[in-house]
Design an enzyme around this catalytic site. Structure first.
Site, short mmCIF file in Angstrom:
data_model
loop_
_atom_site.label_atom_id
_atom_site.label_comp_id
_atom_site.label_asym_id
_atom_site.label_seq_id
_atom_site.Cartn_x
_atom_site.Cartn_y
_atom_site.Cartn_z
N HIS A 580 4.79 10.11 -5.94
CA HIS A 580 4.59 8.71 -5.59
C HIS A 580 5.29 7.79 -6.58
O HIS A 580 6.22 7.05 -6.21
CB HIS A 580 3.08 8.41 -5.54
CG HIS A 580 2.77 6.99 -5.20
ND1 HIS A 580 1.58 6.39 -5.55
CD2 HIS A 580 3.48 6.03 -4.56
CE1 HIS A 580 1.58 5.14 -5.11
NE2 HIS A 580 2.72 4.90 -4.52
N HIS A 585 8.83 4.72 -6.44
CA HIS A 585 8.85 3.47 -7.23
C HIS A 585 9.96 3.47 -8.28
O HIS A 585 10.82 2.58 -8.31
CB HIS A 585 7.49 3.29 -7.92
CG HIS A 585 6.40 2.86 -7.02
ND1 HIS A 585 5.96 1.56 -6.93
CD2 HIS A 585 5.62 3.57 -6.15
CE1 HIS A 585 4.97 1.47 -6.06
NE2 HIS A 585 4.75 2.68 -5.57
N HIS A 772 7.53 6.42 1.06
CA HIS A 772 6.48 5.76 0.27
C HIS A 772 5.22 5.57 1.10
O HIS A 772 4.10 5.77 0.59
CB HIS A 772 6.96 4.40 -0.24
CG HIS A 772 5.91 3.67 -1.01
ND1 HIS A 772 5.17 2.65 -0.44
CD2 HIS A 772 5.45 3.82 -2.27
CE1 HIS A 772 4.29 2.20 -1.33
NE2 HIS A 772 4.43 2.88 -2.45
N ASN A 776 1.43 6.81 0.05
CA ASN A 776 0.62 5.74 -0.53
C ASN A 776 -0.60 5.35 0.29
O ASN A 776 -1.70 5.25 -0.25
CB ASN A 776 1.48 4.49 -0.74
CG ASN A 776 0.71 3.38 -1.43
OD1 ASN A 776 0.46 3.43 -2.63
ND2 ASN A 776 0.29 2.38 -0.67
N ILE A 925 3.48 -2.02 -2.65
CA ILE A 925 2.16 -1.87 -3.25
C ILE A 925 2.13 -0.54 -3.98
O ILE A 925 2.94 0.35 -3.69
CB ILE A 925 1.02 -1.93 -2.21
CG1 ILE A 925 -0.35 -2.01 -2.86
CG2 ILE A 925 1.11 -0.74 -1.29
CD1 ILE A 925 -0.63 -3.25 -3.62
#
Length: 925
Positions: A580, A585, A772, A776, A925
């Site tokens: 993740h 990110h 993602h 997530n 997020i």
């Protein structure tokens, strides 16, 4: 004339004359306002209605600017012989919905300043060069005329107007400069410039940017029209501005960044620790030759007092720098703040109670865990009423915020409360859970470590054929491997180098785990062996390890449950830190920084990437501030604790490869798919019912087709790719600076042909959107029940030889032993509160395949690009329909059946909130 921008649709707008004026004005026909578009998704409808309001407002404003003395050139009229013509502009400004007193006063002061000449000044820049001065043709400066009058206007959007007088041969406006001489910034959504003399029709500027006061940033802001231009095709009037704007965005690499700045630059992760707070808060710098890591956005903060190479920290509630336009907008900020408030309340009461109580606050029974969702914080702790009376603040919060103090029931419990106890759910989570990207085909038996045997002992696993032979339906291990029936989740090498440090932390105990699965005839997986390893007591010695197999009695059943819990804890750490955080990110951030530094806003590839970069720098900055920092949420709640960053960095150094981050390449790398040209996506899955891969390939194919179509519009051959200096600069800097520690790796894809470019962009769009989303938005729905997926463990398995007293306690109360091995109340509630926030879609989420126009202004003036995106949107809608059908197909047992949750994490659309579905365009997020 056509007025474009209502979520991908184009409404033909007939010209009509304004009564009493010679100029043309334009308005949407009433029928268009009542039925603006064919029926689409709920989210698109909301945006469309907002666009209609903005377009209607613009349509009302433009006719008011008619100038009787200057003729237009509409219809068949011959151009006036006068040397000057009028151009009219409508600027759409988005106001904050909630202003505090200070902001309201500042707004009134700006209105007063506007009346005395300190106003907003505009200037048009032509695409043409003046034949005499050889400089871009300019309109001369004009001011917005109605700012003060519209101070009290209602609504989120306000349309202001300005009019220009330019030479008849001014040509097409290609840019507009804006100088904000007020005292505070404003958010400029768009500008539309039109006039009878414009041969191209209305010119649209999709600004979507904060315009700072000249007191903050003395330079004027530049906005380019929505026409895309490759660098070599830039009109001569815009060439200098294009280069200057990029230079300003790059900055000079010095100084402390102000929150109002728009500078994109690089730095290492040297701000995770806080050495001034104490030695235990020192963390290694991630990035550089010693510990390779991607780069993050530079803030320029001064070093700490005690360690010159560490950057000083900014603690909450103070904001951390990101370029101004990367910050959350009002709706997003409100939703995020609400989630943080909920998290604070969920964590506050357990913290206060723990601080005054002698109890350790372990869960006393599974009913106490259930009370987190049923009764809220009052009963979940199993404490007496009088304890709350001793804490008036807690009582007050409890009474005033009852709804916020109760956790929503995670989806994992909604259809089958006891599913988490069974092996079928444990196995199904490997292909349809929060972390479906670690399952691999077992191709070597016994499994072999790649760690240095001189340090970590013999590389062979302790799992033998005798352990698993009875679970292979009569096959030998070799036959099962040959028939692609054996799969593994292998966390041995990820954790083993760090276990001594992890297990030395009070309240943390972990193994390095391997789990072997058998693929049944029904197409489901079943776990058949779990290996739990510890580091050798001396370098090079054999590792202590246990091999657990499916239970046959009560004692082995509890031990098997504990082993599965340790596997889930390993999995939770790798999911959060590696798959993740790192692989979406952190690795995306350098590509985003380089895009802003090297690709002009008018570059077609910037326009393609723009929606997939939204909010990523801001959420990453917030993660450095409170999630992945020393003693942050990740360290507090997950097994790796203080070595979290090092585990992430070890994967980056040893395993991360950009060329294998696309979905088909990743599936092949893990051995769960093989190349097969006869299959729709060029690969064949070895686990037919693999929901993440099944649905992911639908979206991957849609993204790839869209990107390939778009790239072909601008790059017909290799020469155009190789000669595009902005494009090559973006990719070169992404590798050599943003991922500079791995710049010499041979696996970086080349960027020489249109196919190369399409492949690179497809991977980036996939990572930012679908990948993602899959990792997530299921964190709370699928991981919010701590016994099913504990983020950390506090006890090793009981061992009669190691500790006979502990083993006796286990036999006497296995239920209590299991709960005491789980996170305590404080750790669990803190974890749950945070993943609840992280699993939430904000009201302003932008989803894959939705229309891209903002405020009634089209994202591009290229009609072929708009048409290609419409086809992409249709592909995404078809993918969602296929996913819905799959979720009711009873032959797909990993997503349909008694008590089985449908797999919706890759279903593209979603309402706001915690929904366990929805694919936003970006890592938001």
């Amino acid at each position: 004339m056509e007025l474009t921008g209502l979520r991908g649709a184009t409404a033909a707008v007939p010209a009509r004359r304004c009564r009493g004026a010679s100029e043309l004005c334009f308005a949407l026909p009433p029928a268009r306002l009542r039925h603006p578009l064919p029926r689409e998704t709920q989210q698109q409808g909301r945006r469309r209605r907002r666009g209609v309001k903005v377009v209607a407002a613009i349509s009302e404003e433009l006719p008011r600017l008619a100038s009787p003395g200057i003729k237009g050139g509409a219809g068949g009229e011959r151009r006036s012989s006068r040397e000057k013509v009028a151009l009219r502009a409508a600027l759409t400004v988005r106001r904050k919905q909630k202003e505090d007193i200070k902001e309201a006063v500042a707004g009134h002061l700006d209105a007063l300043w506007d009346m005395v000449g300190r106003n907003v000044v505009l200037e048009l820049i032509s695409t043409k060069i003046h034949p005499r001065t050889k400089k871009p043709m300019q309109s001369g400066r004009v001011s917005i005329k109605d700012w003060c009058q519209k101070r009290g206007a209602k609504g989120e959007h306000v349309v202001y107007t300005a009019e220009f007088t330019v030479d008849a041969d001014f040509g097409e406006p290609g840019a507009i400069t804006v100088a904000n001489r007020h005292n505070r910034e404003f958010f400029l959504e768009s500008i539309v410039v039109e006039g009878g003399e414009l041969p191209c029709g209305p010119v649209h500027f999709a600004c979507h940017s904060w315009v700072q006061s000249t007191r903050e940033l003395p330079t004027k802001r530049v906005f380019f029209s929505n026409k895309p231009y490759l660098p070599s095709e830039t009109p001569p009037g815009l060439t200098e501005l294009r280069e200057k704007e990029l230079k300003d965005l790059r900055g000079d690499g010095t100084g402390v960044r102000k929150l109002s700045d728009r500078i994109y630059d690089y730095a290492t992760y040297n701000d995770l620790g806080n050495p001034d707070r104490g030695k235990e808060f020192i963390r290694p710098i991630l990035g550089g030759e010693k510990i390779p890591y991607p780069r993050r956005c530079r803030t320029g903060r001064p070093p700490t007092d005690t360690k010159m190479l560490a950057e000083s920290r900014v603690e909450k509630p103070h904001p951390i720098y990101v370029p101004r336009d990367e910050a959350f907008e009002e709706l997003k900020q409100g939703a995020f703040s609400s989630g943080r408030l909920r998290a604070v309340l969920h964590t506050l009461i357990p913290s206060l109670i723990a601080s005054i109580s002698a109890e350790t606050h372990n869960f006393k029974g599974f009913h106490h865990v259930d009370n987190l969702y049923k009764e809220g914080l009052r009963l979940k702790l199993g404490l007496q009423e009088h304890l709350f009376q001793k804490i008036p603040l807690v009582q007050k919060i409890q009474e005033s915020s009852e709804g916020m103090l109760r956790y929503d029931t995670p989806s994992i419990l909604s259809k089958d409360k006891f599913a988490w106890l069974r092996d079928d759910l444990f196995a199904r989570q490997a292909v349809a859970g929060i972390n479906p990207v670690n399952i691999e085909r077992l191709q070597v038996f016994p499994p072999v470590s790649k760690l240095d045997p001189a340090i970590y002992g013999p590389p062979e696993s302790s799992v033998t054929e005798a352990h698993i032979a009875g679970h292979l339906n009569g096959l030998t291990v070799q036959q099962a491997m040959d028939e692609a029936k054996l799969f593994i989740m292998d966390y041995h090498d990820v954790y083993l180098p760090f276990l001594d440090r992890i297990n030395a932390i009070e309240g943390r105990k972990a193994y390095a785990t391997r789990t072997i699965f058998f693929l049944t005839q029904a197409g489901t997986l079943k776990p058949i062996a779990i290996e739990l390893s510890l580091p050798p007591t001396q370098p090079g010695e054999a590792r202590p390890s246990k091999v657990m197999t499916p239970p046959c009695d009560a004692t082995s059943n509890w031990l098997w449950m504990l082993a599965k819990a340790h596997v889930s804890s390993n999995d939770a750490g790798v999911h959060q830190l590696v798959n993740h955080w790192l692989r979406t990110h952190a690795t995306m951030e350098p590509f985003i920084l380089a895009a802003h530094r090297h690709l002009s806003a008018m570059h077609p590839i910037f326009k393609l990437l723009h929606p997939h970069m939204r909010y990523t720098l801001e959420i990453n900055a917030l993660a450095r501030q409170s999630l992945i920092n020393a003693d942050g949420v990740i360290e507090s709640c997950f097994t790796p604790g203080p070595v979290s960053g090092e585990i992430s960095a070890a994967y980056y150094r040893n395993h991360w490869r950009f060329d294998l981050e696309g979905l088909p390449a990743d599936l092949i790398r893990r051995g769960v798919a093989v190349e097969d040209a006869t299959q729709p996506y060029g690969i064949r899955l070895l686990i037919d019912d693999y929901p993440y891969a099944n649905d992911g390939l639908l979206l991957w194919s849609a993204i790839r087709s869209w990107v390939e179509s778009y790239v072909q519009l601008y790059y017909p051959d290799a020469r155009t790719v190789q000669s595009d200096l902005e494009l090559q600069g973006w990719y070169h800097e992404s590798i050599h600076v943003g991922h500079g520690d791995l710049r010499h790796e041979p696996w970086w894809p080349p960027l020489s042909t249109p196919a190369d470019l399409a492949s690179i962009l497809t991977t980036l769009v996939w990572l930012a959107s679908a990948q993602h989303a899959a990792l997530n938005f299921g964190q709370y729905p699928l991981g919010g029940y701590v016994p099913n997926r504990p983020p950390l463990m506090r006890r090793l398995l009981p061992d009669l030889e190691r500790d006979s007293a502990e083993y006796a306690a286990f036999l006497a109360d296995p239920h209590g032993f299991f709960l005491n091995a789980m996170p305590g109340v404080l750790e669990a509630t803190k974890f749950m509160a945070v993943v609840d926030t992280l699993s939430t879609h904000s009201p302003d989420e932008e989803y894959l395949g939705e229309g891209r126009d903002e405020g009634g202004v089209p994202w591009t003036a290229d009609e072929e690009a708009v048409a290609a995106h419409s086809m992409f949107a249709a592909d995404v809608r078809r993918a969602e329909e296929i996913i819905e059908r799959r979720n009711v197909d009873h032959s797909r047992k990993n997503r349909c059946g008694a008590g089985v949750l449908p797999y919706e994490l890759l279903a593209p659309s979603s309402p706001p909130g915690v929904t366990c579905r929805g694919v936003p365009n970006s890592i938001s997020i």
